[in-house]
Design a protein around this motif. Structure first.
Motif, PDB file in Angstrom:
ATOM      1  N   SER A 143      -7.669  13.146  15.428  1.00 17.57           N
ATOM      2  CA  SER A 143      -8.860  13.287  16.273  1.00 17.57           C
ATOM      3  C   SER A 143     -10.156  12.902  15.562  1.00 17.57           C
ATOM      4  CB  SER A 143      -8.969  14.712  16.811  1.00 17.57           C
ATOM      5  OG  SER A 143      -9.006  15.628  15.739  1.00 17.57           O
ATOM      6  N   GLN A 144     -10.182  12.998  14.209  1.00 19.99           N
ATOM      7  CA  GLN A 144     -11.384  12.611  13.466  1.00 19.99           C
ATOM      8  C   GLN A 144     -11.058  11.627  12.340  1.00 19.99           C
ATOM      9  OE1 GLN A 144     -13.153  17.069  13.984  1.00 19.99           O
ATOM     10  NE2 GLN A 144     -14.080  15.941  12.305  1.00 19.99           N
ATOM     11  N   VAL A 145      -9.923  10.939  12.473  1.00 22.04           N
ATOM     12  CA  VAL A 145      -9.462  10.038  11.398  1.00 22.04           C
ATOM     13  C   VAL A 145      -9.012   8.709  11.998  1.00 22.04           C
ATOM     14  CG1 VAL A 145      -7.877   9.798   9.434  1.00 22.04           C
ATOM     15  CG2 VAL A 145      -8.588  12.080  10.170  1.00 22.04           C
ATOM     16  N   TYR A 146      -9.451   7.603  11.367  1.00 24.22           N
ATOM     17  CA  TYR A 146      -9.004   6.286  11.813  1.00 24.22           C
ATOM     18  C   TYR A 146      -8.480   5.493  10.611  1.00 24.22           C
ATOM     19  CZ  TYR A 146     -13.492   4.675   9.914  1.00 24.22           C
ATOM     20  OH  TYR A 146     -14.554   4.411   9.065  1.00 24.22           O
ATOM     21  N   THR A 147      -7.571   4.553  10.876  1.00 24.24           N
ATOM     22  CA  THR A 147      -7.109   3.632   9.823  1.00 24.24           C
ATOM     23  C   THR A 147      -7.200   2.207  10.370  1.00 24.24           C
ATOM     24  OG1 THR A 147      -4.796   3.748  10.516  1.00 24.24           O
ATOM     25  CG2 THR A 147      -5.498   5.326   8.831  1.00 24.24           C
ATOM     26  N   LEU A 148      -7.249   1.257   9.458  1.00 24.81           N
ATOM     27  CA  LEU A 148      -7.379  -0.151   9.877  1.00 24.81           C
ATOM     28  C   LEU A 148      -6.048  -0.886   9.893  1.00 24.81           C
ATOM     29  CD1 LEU A 148     -10.684  -1.294   8.115  1.00 24.81           C
ATOM     30  CD2 LEU A 148     -10.370  -0.028  10.244  1.00 24.81           C
ATOM     31  N   ASP A 149      -5.018  -0.277   9.285  1.00 24.56           N
ATOM     32  CA  ASP A 149      -3.693  -0.897   9.269  1.00 24.56           C
ATOM     33  C   ASP A 149      -3.734  -2.290   8.628  1.00 24.56           C
ATOM     34  OD1 ASP A 149      -0.912  -0.756   9.874  1.00 24.56           O
ATOM     35  OD2 ASP A 149      -1.222  -2.118  11.568  1.00 24.56           O
ATOM     36  N   VAL A 150      -4.369  -2.372   7.456  1.00 22.20           N
ATOM     37  CA  VAL A 150      -4.366  -3.638   6.696  1.00 22.20           C
ATOM     38  C   VAL A 150      -3.720  -3.368   5.332  1.00 22.20           C
ATOM     39  CG1 VAL A 150      -6.221  -5.022   7.717  1.00 22.20           C
ATOM     40  CG2 VAL A 150      -6.838  -3.140   6.240  1.00 22.20           C
ATOM     41  N   PRO A 151      -2.387  -3.445   5.270  1.00 26.64           N
ATOM     42  CA  PRO A 151      -1.656  -3.036   4.069  1.00 26.64           C
ATOM     43  C   PRO A 151      -2.013  -3.811   2.801  1.00 26.64           C
ATOM     44  CG  PRO A 151      -0.191  -4.096   5.663  1.00 26.64           C
ATOM     45  CD  PRO A 151      -1.478  -3.866   6.358  1.00 26.64           C
ATOM     46  N   ASP A 152      -2.478  -5.050   2.947  1.00 26.28           N
ATOM     47  CA  ASP A 152      -2.790  -5.857   1.755  1.00 26.28           C
ATOM     48  C   ASP A 152      -4.195  -5.612   1.207  1.00 26.28           C
ATOM     49  OD1 ASP A 152      -0.347  -7.033   1.695  1.00 26.28           O
ATOM     50  OD2 ASP A 152      -0.940  -8.841   2.777  1.00 26.28           O
ATOM     51  N   ALA A 153      -4.994  -4.833   1.909  1.00 25.03           N
ATOM     52  CA  ALA A 153      -6.408  -4.661   1.511  1.00 25.03           C
ATOM     53  C   ALA A 153      -6.545  -4.087   0.106  1.00 25.03           C
ATOM     54  CB  ALA A 153      -7.135  -3.780   2.520  1.00 25.03           C
ATOM     55  N   PHE A 154      -5.713  -3.114  -0.241  1.00 27.60           N
ATOM     56  CA  PHE A 154      -5.831  -2.475  -1.559  1.00 27.60           C
ATOM     57  C   PHE A 154      -5.631  -3.512  -2.665  1.00 27.60           C
ATOM     58  CE2 PHE A 154      -4.404  -0.178  -5.305  1.00 27.60           C
ATOM     59  CZ  PHE A 154      -5.316   0.871  -5.354  1.00 27.60           C
ATOM     60  N   TYR A 155      -4.591  -4.323  -2.523  1.00 29.17           N
ATOM     61  CA  TYR A 155      -4.301  -5.330  -3.552  1.00 29.17           C
ATOM     62  C   TYR A 155      -5.451  -6.341  -3.653  1.00 29.17           C
ATOM     63  CZ  TYR A 155      -2.128  -9.102  -6.146  1.00 29.17           C
ATOM     64  OH  TYR A 155      -1.866 -10.070  -7.084  1.00 29.17           O
ATOM     65  N   TYR A 156      -5.872  -6.884  -2.522  1.00 29.35           N
ATOM     66  CA  TYR A 156      -6.902  -7.929  -2.559  1.00 29.35           C
ATOM     67  C   TYR A 156      -8.256  -7.412  -3.044  1.00 29.35           C
ATOM     68  CZ  TYR A 156      -4.084 -11.605  -0.488  1.00 29.35           C
ATOM     69  OH  TYR A 156      -3.141 -12.570  -0.288  1.00 29.35           O
ATOM     70  N   CYS A 157      -8.581  -6.158  -2.695  1.00 30.98           N
ATOM     71  CA  CYS A 157      -9.893  -5.622  -3.094  1.00 30.98           C
ATOM     72  C   CYS A 157      -9.954  -5.250  -4.566  1.00 30.98           C
ATOM     73  CB  CYS A 157     -10.244  -4.402  -2.241  1.00 30.98           C
ATOM     74  SG  CYS A 157     -10.658  -4.849  -0.552  1.00 30.98           S
ATOM     75  N   TYR A 158      -8.811  -4.899  -5.172  1.00 28.76           N
ATOM     76  CA  TYR A 158      -8.852  -4.395  -6.547  1.00 28.76           C
ATOM     77  C   TYR A 158      -8.073  -5.212  -7.573  1.00 28.76           C
ATOM     78  CZ  TYR A 158     -10.986  -0.452  -4.207  1.00 28.76           C
ATOM     79  OH  TYR A 158     -11.831   0.323  -3.446  1.00 28.76           O
ATOM     80  N   SER A 159      -7.329  -6.228  -7.130  1.00 26.99           N
ATOM     81  CA  SER A 159      -6.598  -7.061  -8.097  1.00 26.99           C
ATOM     82  C   SER A 159      -7.578  -7.891  -8.922  1.00 26.99           C
ATOM     83  CB  SER A 159      -5.642  -7.998  -7.356  1.00 26.99           C
ATOM     84  OG  SER A 159      -5.192  -9.010  -8.238  1.00 26.99           O
ATOM     85  N   PRO A 160      -7.328  -8.016 -10.254  1.00 25.20           N
ATOM     86  CA  PRO A 160      -8.247  -8.791 -11.099  1.00 25.20           C
ATOM     87  C   PRO A 160      -8.015 -10.303 -11.024  1.00 25.20           C
ATOM     88  CG  PRO A 160      -6.471  -7.889 -12.428  1.00 25.20           C
ATOM     89  CD  PRO A 160      -6.245  -7.386 -11.030  1.00 25.20           C
ATOM     90  N   ASP A 161      -6.977 -10.751 -10.304  1.00 22.39           N
ATOM     91  CA  ASP A 161      -6.616 -12.171 -10.254  1.00 22.39           C
ATOM     92  C   ASP A 161      -7.691 -12.977  -9.517  1.00 22.39           C
ATOM     93  OD1 ASP A 161      -5.519 -14.652  -9.976  1.00 22.39           O
ATOM     94  OD2 ASP A 161      -3.614 -13.989  -9.129  1.00 22.39           O
ATOM     95  N   PRO A 162      -8.384 -13.898 -10.223  1.00 28.43           N
ATOM     96  CA  PRO A 162      -9.441 -14.687  -9.551  1.00 28.43           C
ATOM     97  C   PRO A 162      -8.889 -15.595  -8.453  1.00 28.43           C
ATOM     98  CG  PRO A 162      -9.049 -15.479 -11.813  1.00 28.43           C
ATOM     99  CD  PRO A 162      -8.261 -14.227 -11.658  1.00 28.43           C
ATOM    100  N   GLY A 163      -7.590 -15.877  -8.502  1.00 29.38           N
ATOM    101  CA  GLY A 163      -6.964 -16.715  -7.470  1.00 29.38           C
ATOM    102  C   GLY A 163      -6.899 -16.038  -6.112  1.00 29.38           C
ATOM    103  N   ASN A 164      -7.186 -14.732  -6.074  1.00 29.43           N
ATOM    104  CA  ASN A 164      -7.125 -13.991  -4.804  1.00 29.43           C
ATOM    105  C   ASN A 164      -8.458 -13.968  -4.057  1.00 29.43           C
ATOM    106  OD1 ASN A 164      -4.436 -13.230  -5.166  1.00 29.43           O
ATOM    107  ND2 ASN A 164      -4.999 -11.452  -6.391  1.00 29.43           N
ATOM    108  N   ALA A 165      -9.452 -14.699  -4.584  1.00 31.49           N
ATOM    109  CA  ALA A 165     -10.811 -14.625  -4.012  1.00 31.49           C
ATOM    110  C   ALA A 165     -10.831 -14.932  -2.509  1.00 31.49           C
ATOM    111  CB  ALA A 165     -11.746 -15.564  -4.761  1.00 31.49           C
ATOM    112  N   LYS A 166     -10.085 -15.985  -2.093  1.00 30.59           N
ATOM    113  CA  LYS A 166     -10.084 -16.359  -0.664  1.00 30.59           C
ATOM    114  C   LYS A 166      -9.469 -15.247   0.184  1.00 30.59           C
ATOM    115  CE  LYS A 166     -10.277 -21.357  -0.177  1.00 30.59           C
ATOM    116  NZ  LYS A 166      -9.531 -22.582   0.188  1.00 30.59           N
ATOM    117  N   GLY A 167      -8.355 -14.717  -0.322  1.00 34.78           N
ATOM    118  CA  GLY A 167      -7.681 -13.625   0.392  1.00 34.78           C
ATOM    119  C   GLY A 167      -8.582 -12.414   0.516  1.00 34.78           C
TER     120      GLY A 167
END
Length: 590
Positions: A143-167
């Motif tokens: 009732s007071q919680v929402y999710t975006l259902d984007v399973p790859d977001a954690f990896y793309y936002c925090y991975s140090p790989d510069p090749g992931n910039a587009k993703g």
């Protein structure tokens, strides 16, 4: 149509909007339609209505599956504006002679890109009766919680790989679009703020959201530019509070999801020698009533509730046991439904306590002392390593629990030396799992810091009554309370917009806001504090949203993230951050 699954906040608002903008919009008396859903819209509908609601609308099908033509029927497409879903739709109307359905009503969850819209227009515009965007591309989790259902977001936002910039850029855009639909569904145009350090993900996402909110409210139905409402949206990177993600939590919901194998909110248990399943959902009033309570309170509460329900002393004399409940169900069939819920929650509580007594109880004191830097008597912990060692030497604790304890030790001293970390990893023989510790640095958390960073100041909660093994308060509760009381530091929490929303907790709202029936009547004139954490929220943080809303009646806190996390899943995700993306996908698919 049947009433919504629950008259509860966000779920109810989403259901009413879907019903009005999709079902009611294309409904004709007596005319059944085939409804086509994709993966996301299936989850979306499952989160806020029952299958019986959908059956009233017609036949529901998966858009990706091969289907037989039903040319005398019209089809309702409720889909995401992606190439995959649009291509499936176009396949159904490939040519006039081969059309699967008489006509199509298309409803997109979000803005449809021009290239996809033009593709539809060029191929089969004559078959389309309606094409609309309804702006709901998030899942109302509670009732007071929402999710975006984007399973790859954690990896793309925090991975140090510069090749992931587009993703990463693509994921950021997607998340910003989705967050705007949360605000639109709540009819809010909030002042957007973000936590400025140590990473810049929150800043980038906040700027995107601010721009998209501005664009959205220029092109809403009335083409009126909507001013800022008296609400705030806070955007935070996951590293802001690492402690709450690894600590063993003893409130019911958080404890159950951490210690038991609950998947998709489904709890499996045995009663009367039979295996059964129960879904932990807000339709169950008992679950809503006890999910945020401490396990000790829950174990006292369930027998009390049993006495209320049965209204007969003889049936529940003495300690309420599972066998006594089963007998009661046989004697009193008219109470069967309520008692079944009691059985589920008593099983759940007993399963939690069995795990707790086995290993977790000893861990909890250590974890609390490390997290707070003080013991139960309020004495300062002088030597964190001495507190940690008994856990590492105990053969009954598994590697995951030891890693969680090591992390709490490192967080407590604000980072350690390379030599000390190596020694810990070797002594506990967790070389293969060491990335679960080291990779926290990609979230901006000091593991082996180059320079000493100051620890954030915490609110003094020493006067609050707590259980000895549950003294830690998630950082997010401080942030929520400070935001409502207008005490957030504007340097630490800059606004994106030039004219920030006035926030004084008075409950005033914009005159342009439409009243909504059945939506938390006591708070319909109140403000909203919308929180978004990049990379997952914990069940203890979710609990804080309800607690703060309860304490500040003029303000409702809505909390969301990419997903709701459990400690084990988070550590698995952190371990993969320095691996190539294709390898991560491969492991996840196994």
């Amino acid at each position: 149509m049947a009433p919504p699954v629950a008259e509860r906040g966000l779920k109810s608002v989403v259901w009413q909007k879907i019903k009005a903008t999709v079902f009611d919009d294309c409904k004709k008396e007596g005319e059944w339609k085939i409804m086509l859903l994709d993966e996301f819209t299936t989850k979306l509908l499952a989160s806020c209505c029952k299958m019986t609601d959908l059956l009233e609308e017609g036949i529901t099908e998966n858009i990706y599956k091969n289907r037989e033509p039903v040319r005398q029927m019209k089809a309702l497409y409720f889909i995401t504006p992606t190439s995959k879903s649009v291509d499936c739709f176009l396949h159904d109307f490939a040519s006039k002679s081969e059309n699967k359905y008489k006509a199509a009503y298309i409803y997109f969850t979000d803005f449809c890109p021009d290239n996809l819209f033009n593709k539809i227009k060029a191929s089969c515009s004559k078959s389309i009766r309606r094409c609309k965007e309804i702006n709901i591309s998030f899942i109302p989790h509670e009732s007071q919680v929402y999710t975006l259902d984007v399973p790859d977001a954690f990896y793309y936002c925090y991975s140090p790989d510069p090749g992931n910039a587009k993703g990463k850029d693509a994921i950021m855009e997607t998340m910003a679009d989705q967050i705007v639909t949360v605000c639109a569904t709540l009819d809010e145009n909030p002042g957007v703020r973000y936590k400025s350090k140590p990473l810049d993900n929150a800043s980038k996402l906040a700027q995107l959201v601010e721009k998209k909110l501005e664009d959205y409210y220029k092109i809403d139905e009335k083409s009126l530019i909507k001013g800022k409402t008296h609400s705030q949206l806070l955007i935070i990177d996951r590293g802001f509070d690492p402690v709450s993600t690894v600590l063993h939590e003893l409130t019911f919901q958080a404890m159950a999801y951490d210690l038991l194998p609950i998947e998709n909110d489904t709890y499996k248990y045995k009663t009367d020698g039979k295996e059964k399943e129960a879904i932990l959902e807000e339709e169950d009033d008992l679950w809503v009533r006890i999910r945020h309570r401490h396990i000790a309170v829950v174990l006292e509460e369930i027998p009390k509730l049993m006495k209320e329900i049965s209204s007969t002393k003889k049936a529940t004399e003495g300690k309420t046991s599972l066998s006594a409940l089963t007998q009661l169900m046989k004697k009193m069939p008219h109470f069967r439904k309520q008692i079944t819920k009691q059985v589920v929650h008593l099983n759940l509580a007993e399963d939690c306590m069995n795990k707790f007594k086995l290993n977790i109880e000893k861990l909890c004191k250590t974890e609390q002392d490390l997290a707070l830097g003080t013991d139960a008597e309020g004495q300062k912990v002088k030597d964190s390593m001495r507190v940690l060692l008994p856990v590492l030497l105990n053969k009954n604790h598994d590697n995951c629990d030891k890693i969680r304890a090591i992390l709490l030790y490192i967080f407590s001293i604000n980072g350690t030396t390379e030599e000390n970390l190596d020694r810990l990893i070797q002594n506990v023989k967790i070389e293969n799992e060491s990335d679960m510790i080291r990779n926290w640095s990609y979230l901006g958390v000091p593991i082996v810091p180059q320079s000493q960073q100051g620890k954030p100041l915490r609110k003094d909660r020493s006067a609050e009554e707590t259980f000895q093994l549950s003294r830690w308060t998630p950082f997010i509760k401080d942030i929520m309370e400070d935001a409502i009381d207008n005490r957030l530091d504007s340097k630490e929490w800059p606004y994106c917009s030039q004219c920030p929303a006035v926030w004084n907790g008075s409950g005033a709202v914009s005159a342009r806001q439409k009243p909504r029936a059945n939506y938390l009547e006591d708070r319909k004139n109140g403000s909203k504090l919308i929180v978004f954490v990049i990379g997952g929220i914990t069940y203890s943080e979710v609990r804080c949203a309800y607690e703060v809303s309860q304490a500040h009646k003029s303000c409702e806190v809505i909390i969301g993230s990419t997903h709701v996390l459990t400690p084990k899943k988070l550590l698995d995700d952190i371990k993969m951050l320095n691996k190539p993306k294709d390898k991560v996908s491969l492991i996840k698919d196994e």
